[in-house]
Design an enzyme around this catalytic site. Structure first.
Site: not given
Length: 311
Positions: A217-219, A237
């Site tokens: 997932g993102h970041d 995150c």
């Protein structure tokens, strides 16, 4: 996400048509989410529960939906809808840029790197030396790939973050303006999907190895020399520290940290941060020795119940 040059508070307010508190020439250098925000950045907040966290963060400018006291050394942008206006800024500084070519003219590809047929490489992508990119890989705009990286068929780098706001009329998407960064000596299996950051970077660090069919997932940041087996799903995150081993079909919730040299056994469900140097099992995951003891006790229950019924 840093701007190409410093902007003034007045200029930023003009882009989103908002009120502001602070000097007209107050310098703004970029924009970021709360977990990666730095001095000079804008951060947005639209719920009273998180006002203090945003106002006391490293952010220099807070995009907020209420007039509050402005902390010393900071500035405020007053917006009816900070989520919407954060999107306006993302679209202004990182607009979608279409590509009509399988390999963009702005892409940079290093020496001795082999690009197999039907690979798409977007705008401003950088790929280092001695890499192999197998067929049907899709690399979205602005991704950075180091040296000696192998990416197997069907993998997608840089799709949008899975991040939505629930509104009465439907889900509103938070636009993604970040990147995917793959460091040196990383291997990525077939049919993996690695989402770009919302404003920062999704990063896989040097020497890590990913099996087939993994979602990142993102970041999220995956540390050095990690091993991640097939069908693992990692939310946004997450911080996975160095030399972590994750076996197949593990699910990891967003915003947590997995400590250095942790081992997560197959099909575990991770709902909290885990200490490094330990082995984990089960859903919700616990230290494996304790989980094995629990299973042993469960196996004893029928005989215990049988003895109790005799009394």
């Amino acid at each position: 996400m840093k701007f190409p040059k410093p902007y003034s508070l007045k200029q930023i307010a003009g882009i989103i048509n908002s009120e502001y508190i602070g000097a007209d020439d107050f310098s703004v250098l970029g924009m970021n989410e709360i977990h990666v925000v730095e001095e000079g950045d804008i951060v947005f907040v639209d719920h009273p529960k998180y006002y203090d966290k945003a106002l006391n963060s490293k952010a220099t400018v807070v995009l907020i939906n209420k007039k509050v006291d402005c902390p010393a050394g900071k500035a405020l942008l007053i917006s009816e809808d900070p989520f919407r206006d954060f999107n306006v800024l993302t679209d202004y500084f990182k607009p979608f840029e279409k590509s009509d070519l399988m390999i963009s003219k702005s892409a940079k590809i290093g020496k001795n790197t082999h690009i197999q047929p039907n690979v798409f490489i977007g705008n401003n992508v950088e790929i280092g030396d001695d890499c192999i990119i197998h067929p049907n890989v899709c690399i979205y705009d602005n991704c950075i790939i180091g040296d000696h990286v192998t990416i197997h068929a069907g993998t997608v780098l840089g799709a949008d973050a899975f991040y939505y706001k629930n509104r009465p009329e439907g889900y509103d998407k938070l636009l993604s303006g970040g990147r995917v960064v793959i460091e040196d000596h990383v291997d990525i299996g077939a049919l993996c999907t690695i989402d770009r950051g919302v404003t920062g970077d999704t990063t896989i660090k040097k020497g890590s190895k990913l099996d087939n069919q993994i979602q990142v997932g993102h970041d999220t940041v995956i540390g050095q020399k990690c091993l991640i087996a097939s069908q693992t799903g990692i939310a946004g995150c997450v911080v996975i520290e160095d030399e972590v081993t994750i076996w197949g079909q593990v699910g990891i919730i967003s915003g947590i940290t997995i400590g250095k040299k942790a081992v997560i056994m197959a099909q575990a469900g991770i709902g909290r941060s885990l200490e490094g140097g330990k082995s984990y099992l089960g859903s919700p995951a616990g230290e494996s020795r304790e989980k094995f003891r629990e299973l042993a006790h469960l196996r004893s229950l029928p005989s215990i119940l049988k003895e109790l019924n005799k009394q």
